[in-house]
Design a protein around this motif. Structure first.
Motif, PDB file in Angstrom:
ATOM      1  N   ALA A  76      -6.896 -20.727   2.608  1.00 41.86           N
ATOM      2  CA  ALA A  76      -7.142 -21.622   1.477  1.00 41.86           C
ATOM      3  C   ALA A  76      -8.371 -21.107   0.744  1.00 41.86           C
ATOM      4  CB  ALA A  76      -7.335 -23.059   1.958  1.00 41.86           C
ATOM      5  N   GLU A  77      -8.170 -20.483  -0.416  1.00 39.78           N
ATOM      6  CA  GLU A  77      -9.259 -19.868  -1.161  1.00 39.78           C
ATOM      7  C   GLU A  77      -9.061 -20.112  -2.650  1.00 39.78           C
ATOM      8  OE1 GLU A  77     -11.870 -18.570   0.017  1.00 39.78           O
ATOM      9  OE2 GLU A  77     -11.387 -18.033   2.090  1.00 39.78           O
ATOM     10  N   THR A  78     -10.185 -20.232  -3.366  1.00 41.30           N
ATOM     11  CA  THR A  78     -10.156 -20.325  -4.825  1.00 41.30           C
ATOM     12  C   THR A  78     -11.051 -19.269  -5.469  1.00 41.30           C
ATOM     13  OG1 THR A  78     -11.928 -21.989  -4.782  1.00 41.30           O
ATOM     14  CG2 THR A  78      -9.644 -22.795  -4.829  1.00 41.30           C
ATOM     15  N   ASP A  79     -11.594 -18.364  -4.680  1.00 38.57           N
ATOM     16  CA  ASP A  79     -12.460 -17.313  -5.187  1.00 38.57           C
ATOM     17  C   ASP A  79     -11.725 -15.977  -5.108  1.00 38.57           C
ATOM     18  OD1 ASP A  79     -15.358 -16.490  -5.953  1.00 38.57           O
ATOM     19  OD2 ASP A  79     -14.802 -15.118  -4.331  1.00 38.57           O
ATOM     20  N   LEU A  80     -11.714 -15.251  -6.213  1.00 37.03           N
ATOM     21  CA  LEU A  80     -10.982 -13.984  -6.259  1.00 37.03           C
ATOM     22  C   LEU A  80     -11.547 -12.974  -5.265  1.00 37.03           C
ATOM     23  CD1 LEU A  80      -8.892 -12.115  -7.526  1.00 37.03           C
ATOM     24  CD2 LEU A  80     -10.561 -11.581  -9.314  1.00 37.03           C
ATOM     25  N   ALA A  81     -12.865 -12.904  -5.130  1.00 33.06           N
ATOM     26  CA  ALA A  81     -13.466 -11.957  -4.190  1.00 33.06           C
ATOM     27  C   ALA A  81     -13.035 -12.248  -2.760  1.00 33.06           C
ATOM     28  CB  ALA A  81     -14.991 -11.995  -4.317  1.00 33.06           C
ATOM     29  N   ALA A  82     -12.935 -13.545  -2.410  1.00 32.33           N
ATOM     30  CA  ALA A  82     -12.495 -13.906  -1.063  1.00 32.33           C
ATOM     31  C   ALA A  82     -11.034 -13.518  -0.838  1.00 32.33           C
ATOM     32  CB  ALA A  82     -12.695 -15.403  -0.836  1.00 32.33           C
ATOM     33  N   VAL A  83     -10.193 -13.683  -1.865  1.00 29.95           N
ATOM     34  CA  VAL A  83      -8.784 -13.289  -1.737  1.00 29.95           C
ATOM     35  C   VAL A  83      -8.668 -11.790  -1.502  1.00 29.95           C
ATOM     36  CG1 VAL A  83      -6.569 -13.184  -2.940  1.00 29.95           C
ATOM     37  CG2 VAL A  83      -7.992 -15.229  -3.136  1.00 29.95           C
ATOM     38  N   LEU A  84      -9.431 -10.996  -2.248  1.00 32.00           N
ATOM     39  CA  LEU A  84      -9.407  -9.547  -2.047  1.00 32.00           C
ATOM     40  C   LEU A  84      -9.946  -9.175  -0.672  1.00 32.00           C
ATOM     41  CD1 LEU A  84     -10.631  -8.364  -5.572  1.00 32.00           C
ATOM     42  CD2 LEU A  84      -8.289  -8.488  -4.707  1.00 32.00           C
ATOM     43  N   GLY A  85     -10.914  -9.956  -0.160  1.00 32.58           N
ATOM     44  CA  GLY A  85     -11.397  -9.720   1.191  1.00 32.58           C
ATOM     45  C   GLY A  85     -10.337  -9.979   2.242  1.00 32.58           C
ATOM     46  N   HIS A  86      -9.528 -11.018   2.050  1.00 32.88           N
ATOM     47  CA  HIS A  86      -8.421 -11.288   2.981  1.00 32.88           C
ATOM     48  C   HIS A  86      -7.406 -10.147   2.958  1.00 32.88           C
ATOM     49  CE1 HIS A  86      -9.439 -15.263   4.408  1.00 32.88           C
ATOM     50  NE2 HIS A  86      -9.640 -15.695   3.178  1.00 32.88           N
ATOM     51  N   LEU A  87      -7.206  -9.531   1.814  1.00 31.22           N
ATOM     52  CA  LEU A  87      -6.274  -8.405   1.748  1.00 31.22           C
ATOM     53  C   LEU A  87      -6.770  -7.239   2.606  1.00 31.22           C
ATOM     54  CD1 LEU A  87      -5.319  -8.315  -2.052  1.00 31.22           C
ATOM     55  CD2 LEU A  87      -4.086  -9.382  -0.172  1.00 31.22           C
ATOM     56  N   ASP A  88      -8.073  -6.981   2.594  1.00 32.48           N
ATOM     57  CA  ASP A  88      -8.625  -5.909   3.428  1.00 32.48           C
ATOM     58  C   ASP A  88      -8.516  -6.243   4.909  1.00 32.48           C
ATOM     59  OD1 ASP A  88      -9.290  -4.418   1.194  1.00 32.48           O
ATOM     60  OD2 ASP A  88     -11.300  -5.307   1.032  1.00 32.48           O
ATOM     61  N   ALA A  89      -8.638  -7.528   5.256  1.00 32.30           N
ATOM     62  CA  ALA A  89      -8.613  -7.913   6.669  1.00 32.30           C
ATOM     63  C   ALA A  89      -7.200  -7.973   7.234  1.00 32.30           C
ATOM     64  CB  ALA A  89      -9.311  -9.275   6.839  1.00 32.30           C
ATOM     65  N   VAL A  90      -6.263  -8.547   6.469  1.00 35.20           N
ATOM     66  CA  VAL A  90      -4.901  -8.766   6.990  1.00 35.20           C
ATOM     67  C   VAL A  90      -4.004  -7.561   6.735  1.00 35.20           C
ATOM     68  CG1 VAL A  90      -2.876 -10.280   6.853  1.00 35.20           C
ATOM     69  CG2 VAL A  90      -5.175 -11.256   6.659  1.00 35.20           C
ATOM     70  N   LYS A  91      -4.198  -6.878   5.594  1.00 35.43           N
ATOM     71  CA  LYS A  91      -3.340  -5.763   5.173  1.00 35.43           C
ATOM     72  C   LYS A  91      -1.873  -6.193   5.127  1.00 35.43           C
ATOM     73  CE  LYS A  91      -6.337  -2.031   6.788  1.00 35.43           C
ATOM     74  NZ  LYS A  91      -7.510  -2.922   6.973  1.00 35.43           N
ATOM     75  N   PRO A  92      -1.558  -7.167   4.277  1.00 35.00           N
ATOM     76  CA  PRO A  92      -0.179  -7.689   4.256  1.00 35.00           C
ATOM     77  C   PRO A  92       0.750  -6.798   3.434  1.00 35.00           C
ATOM     78  CG  PRO A  92      -1.499  -8.852   2.650  1.00 35.00           C
ATOM     79  CD  PRO A  92      -2.433  -7.875   3.330  1.00 35.00           C
ATOM     80  N   SER A  93       2.037  -6.935   3.703  1.00 33.01           N
ATOM     81  CA  SER A  93       3.063  -6.317   2.864  1.00 33.01           C
ATOM     82  C   SER A  93       3.507  -7.254   1.749  1.00 33.01           C
ATOM     83  CB  SER A  93       4.279  -5.921   3.714  1.00 33.01           C
ATOM     84  OG  SER A  93       3.925  -4.964   4.685  1.00 33.01           O
ATOM     85  N   LEU A  94       3.246  -8.548   1.927  1.00 33.66           N
ATOM     86  CA  LEU A  94       3.610  -9.545   0.915  1.00 33.66           C
ATOM     87  C   LEU A  94       2.463 -10.529   0.767  1.00 33.66           C
ATOM     88  CD1 LEU A  94       5.564 -11.059  -0.986  1.00 33.66           C
ATOM     89  CD2 LEU A  94       6.511 -12.201   1.035  1.00 33.66           C
ATOM     90  N   LEU A  95       2.026 -10.734  -0.480  1.00 32.11           N
ATOM     91  CA  LEU A  95       1.003 -11.718  -0.797  1.00 32.11           C
ATOM     92  C   LEU A  95       1.628 -12.813  -1.643  1.00 32.11           C
ATOM     93  CD1 LEU A  95      -1.926 -12.813  -1.154  1.00 32.11           C
ATOM     94  CD2 LEU A  95      -2.104 -11.285  -3.144  1.00 32.11           C
ATOM     95  N   ILE A  96       1.390 -14.063  -1.278  1.00 33.16           N
ATOM     96  CA  ILE A  96       1.852 -15.216  -2.047  1.00 33.16           C
ATOM     97  C   ILE A  96       0.615 -16.011  -2.445  1.00 33.16           C
ATOM     98  CG2 ILE A  96       3.206 -17.329  -2.025  1.00 33.16           C
ATOM     99  CD1 ILE A  96       5.081 -16.021  -0.030  1.00 33.16           C
ATOM    100  N   LEU A  97       0.424 -16.193  -3.746  1.00 36.22           N
ATOM    101  CA  LEU A  97      -0.734 -16.925  -4.267  1.00 36.22           C
ATOM    102  C   LEU A  97      -0.248 -18.173  -4.980  1.00 36.22           C
ATOM    103  CD1 LEU A  97      -3.770 -17.107  -4.800  1.00 36.22           C
ATOM    104  CD2 LEU A  97      -3.401 -15.787  -6.896  1.00 36.22           C
ATOM    105  N   ASP A  98      -0.667 -19.328  -4.490  1.00 35.11           N
ATOM    106  CA  ASP A  98      -0.243 -20.618  -5.037  1.00 35.11           C
ATOM    107  C   ASP A  98      -1.488 -21.434  -5.419  1.00 35.11           C
ATOM    108  OD1 ASP A  98       1.134 -22.864  -5.719  1.00 35.11           O
ATOM    109  OD2 ASP A  98       1.728 -23.417  -3.678  1.00 35.11           O
ATOM    110  N   SER A  99      -1.912 -21.389  -6.650  1.00 38.81           N
ATOM    111  CA  SER A  99      -1.304 -20.727  -7.779  1.00 38.81           C
ATOM    112  C   SER A  99      -2.362 -19.890  -8.482  1.00 38.81           C
ATOM    113  CB  SER A  99      -0.731 -21.753  -8.749  1.00 38.81           C
ATOM    114  OG  SER A  99      -1.790 -22.536  -9.277  1.00 38.81           O
ATOM    115  N   VAL A 100      -1.930 -19.080  -9.466  1.00 42.00           N
ATOM    116  CA  VAL A 100      -2.847 -18.177 -10.131  1.00 42.00           C
ATOM    117  C   VAL A 100      -3.847 -18.931 -11.003  1.00 42.00           C
ATOM    118  CG1 VAL A 100      -1.364 -17.848 -12.156  1.00 42.00           C
ATOM    119  CG2 VAL A 100      -2.908 -16.016 -11.448  1.00 42.00           C
ATOM    120  N   GLN A 101      -3.526 -20.168 -11.405  1.00 44.40           N
ATOM    121  CA  GLN A 101      -4.442 -20.958 -12.233  1.00 44.40           C
ATOM    122  C   GLN A 101      -5.585 -21.595 -11.445  1.00 44.40           C
ATOM    123  OE1 GLN A 101      -1.155 -21.033 -12.904  1.00 44.40           O
ATOM    124  NE2 GLN A 101      -1.024 -20.553 -15.081  1.00 44.40           N
ATOM    125  N   THR A 102      -5.527 -21.554 -10.115  1.00 46.31           N
ATOM    126  CA  THR A 102      -6.570 -22.194  -9.310  1.00 46.31           C
ATOM    127  C   THR A 102      -7.617 -21.212  -8.802  1.00 46.31           C
ATOM    128  OG1 THR A 102      -5.235 -21.943  -7.306  1.00 46.31           O
ATOM    129  CG2 THR A 102      -4.979 -23.989  -8.558  1.00 46.31           C
TER     130      THR A 102
END
Length: 469
Positions: A152-178
Motif C-alpha cells: 500500500a503506497e502513494t509515493d512514486l519513489a516507494a513504488v520504484l523501491g518495491h520494484l527493486d526489492a520484489v523484481k516482479p514480472s507483473l505490476l498492478i497499480l490501483d490507481s495511477v491517480q493516487t
C-alpha cells in the motif's frame, strides 16, 4: 536609442495541458484534442543543439530482430486474454479504466493471483485501500498465492523501491491517480503528477521487461481522467463497462498495439468474485414454454462476438394527454423512429395514444442498427397482443422508408442463433450462407416482416397492398 529586437527566448509559448500540443499564441480550443480551455502559457524552451551520443544497441535488419521477446504470457483469465490479443506482452503497459464500483479492483486482483508463479512474481500496489482491505477481498474471491506481493503506497519513489526489492514480472497499480512524485508540485491526480507517474512506470516497464496494469479513473462523461497524453503513452487501453445493478461486465479494447481493438471480454460479477463468460447469451434470454406477446429475439455483435439478446415491449392505454415513452437498454431515438415507421409504413395506428415501455433482458445495451427489426416486431407484437412464432430471431436495420437494410456479420449472427437452437430467422435480402436446418425468411420492408404475426389474433394488422393504394 534603437529598440531591442525581441528574441525567441522572450516570446511566450502556449501548451495544451491535455495532449501537449504547442503553439505560439493562445487559443480557446486545442486543435489537436478539441478540448476547451486547456491552452496555458509556459516559458519558451531555449534553443538547444543535441549532439550524437552512444547508442544502446546497434540497429539490425528487421528480419534479424528476435520476436520471441514479445511473446504474450497468459493472465490466467481467458476472457481478458481474448481482449489483450493472447495475454500480456513483457514490457507492455495496459491502462484499464471504468466507473467506480464496476469491479476493476476485483478483476485485477484475480488476474494477479492467477498469473503469479515461482518464475513470474506479481506485485499489487494499492493507493486507494489499505493492505488489510485488499487481503479481505482476496480471501473472499480466493486470490491468495505465495508469489503475489501486496503493498500500500502513494509515493512514486516507494513504488520504484518495491520494484527493486520484489523484481516482479507483473505490476498492478490501483490507481495511477493516487500516486504522486515528491519532485513534482501539485496534488495526486493532477495533470503533471499523472504524467510523471505514468512516464516513470512506463520507463521501468520497458527497461525491466515487466508487464504493467494501471487502473485509471473516469470523468463524469465517461472519458479517462487525466491528460490525453496518458492514452498515447500506454500500449493498451481497456474500458471496463457494466451496469452496477446487473451481473454482466464487459471489457472492451479501445487501443491495442498487440492485437485487435474490436474484441470484447464478458464477465459475471457475483458475491464470490468475477468469472469469465465464454457463452454469455444465457444472461440475455428468458426461456419460456410458450411465446409471450411483445418479445422478440435478435443477435447483436459486441466486437467480433455475436450475442443473442431479447427485446421486450409493453403497450397500455395512456391516462395522460402525452403518452409515456420509456426505454431501458435501448436508444430512445431508435425506438421513436421504429414507432414512426410502424405507424406510417406499417399502418399500425394504435401506438400513438398508448404508453410504451421497451427494454432488454439482462442489462445488455443494444445500440447498433441491426436490432431495429427486432424492436419494431416487439412493438407490433405488443400492440396487437399477438406473440411472435417460437424460436424466431430478427436481424436487420429499418430505414425511414420502411425498407429493411443489410447489416454486417449476418452469417456469424445466424450461426450463433442456430447453435443456441433457434430454427427461424428474419433477415434482409442476400444473407449469404445459411446454417443447415435453419429456415431463413428474407424480408424487403417492414410490411413483409409484420406478416409473421398470426392474422387470426392481430388487432392492428398492416393493410394489404391493395388497401394501401
Amino acid at each position: 536609442m534603437a529598440a531591442r529586437t525581441r528574441t525567441t527566448k522572450d516570446r511566450p509559448s502556449y501548451r495544451c495541458t491535455e495532449c501537449g500540443w504547442q503553439t505560439a499564441k493562445w487559443l480557446g480550443r486545442c486543435p489537436e484534442c478539441q478540448a476547451w480551455g486547456t491552452i496555458e502559457e509556459y516559458g519558451a524552451p531555449a534553443v538547444r543543439t543535441t549532439t550524437p551520443g552512444r547508442v544502446t544497441s546497434s540497429a539490425l535488419p528487421i528480419g534479424q530482430v528476435d520476436g520471441r521477446q514479445a511473446t504474450a504470457r497468459t493472465t490466467g483469465v481467458p476472457e481478458l486474454d481474448r481482449v489483450l490479443g493472447g495475454g500480456l506482452v513483457p514490457g507492455a503497459v495496459v491502462l484499464l479504466a471504468g466507473e467506480p464500483g464496476v469491479g476493476k479492483s476485483t478483476l485485477l486482483l484475480d488476474v494477479a493471483a492467477k498469473s503469479a508463479s515461482e518464475e513470474h512474481r506479481t506485485l499489487y500496489v494499492t493507493g486507494e485501500e489499505s493492505a488489510s482491505q485488499v487481503r479481505l477481498r482476496a480471501d473472499r474471491i480466493k486470490a491468495i498465492d505465495d508469489h503475489l506481493y501486496l503493498a500500500a503506497e502513494t509515493d512514486l519513489a516507494a513504488v520504484l523501491g518495491h520494484l527493486d526489492a520484489v523484481k516482479p514480472s507483473l505490476l498492478i497499480l490501483d490507481s495511477v491517480q493516487t500516486v504522486a512524485s515528491p519532485e513534482i508540485d501539485g496534488a495526486p491526480g493532477g495533470m503533471a503528477q499523472v504524467r510523471e507517474v505514468a512516464g516513470a512506470l512506463i520507463r521501468a516497464s520497458k527497461e525491466r521487461g515487466m508487464s504493467t496494469l494501471l487502473v485509471g479513473h473516469v470523468t463524469k462523461d465517461g472519458a479517462i481522467a487525466g491528460p490525453r497524453l496518458l492514452e498515447h503513452l500506454v500500449d493498451v487501453v481497456l474500458h471496463f463497462e457494466g451496469d452496477r445493478h446487473a451481473r454482466l461486465r464487459l471489457v472492451r479494447g479501445v487501443k491495442n498495439r498487440y492485437g485487435a481493438t474490436d474484441e470484447v471480454g464478458c464477465f459475471e460479477l457475483h458475491d464470490e468474485g468475477i468469472t469469465g463468460l465464454a457463452d454469455p447469451s444465457g444472461l440475455f434470454l428468458t426461456r419460456r414454454a410458450e411465446p409471450v406477446p411483445g418479445t422478440c429475439l435478435t443477435v447483436t455483435l459486441e466486437g467480433r462476438r455475436p450475442l443473442v439478446a431479447e427485446v421486450q415491449a409493453l403497450t397500455v392505454d395512456s391516462q395522460i394527454p402525452s403518452p409515456r415513452r420509456t426505454t431501458s437498454g435501448l436508444e430512445t431515438s431508435r425506438v421513436s423512429m421504429m414507432l414512426a415507421v410502424l405507424e406510417q409504413r406499417g399502418r399500425i395506428s394504435a401506438l400513438g395514444k398508448r404508453d410504451i415501455y421497451s427494454a432488454t433482458v439482462g442489462g445488455v445495451k443494444l445500440s447498433e442498427p441491426a436490432a431495429d427489426l427486432a424492436v419494431a416486431l416487439a412493438l407490433a407484437s405488443a400492440a396487437s397482443d399477438t406473440p411472435l412464432p417460437k424460436n424466431l430471431v430478427a436481424i436487420g436495420e429499418v430505414g425511414l422508408a420502411g425498407e429493411v437494410r443489410r447489416v454486417t456479420g449476418v452469417q456469424r449472427r445466424l450461426a450463433e442463433a442456430h447453435r443456441l437452437g433457434f430454427t427461424h430467422a428474419l433477415v434482409p435480402g442476400d444473407p449469404g450462407k445459411i446454417p443447415p436446418g435453419m429456415k431463413v425468411l428474407e424480408v424487403a420492408d417492414i410490411g413483409d416482416a409484420l406478416r409473421v404475426l398470426p392474422r387470426s389474433r392481430r388487432r392492428d394488422a398492416p393493410r394489404d397492398a391493395e388497401d394501401r393504394r
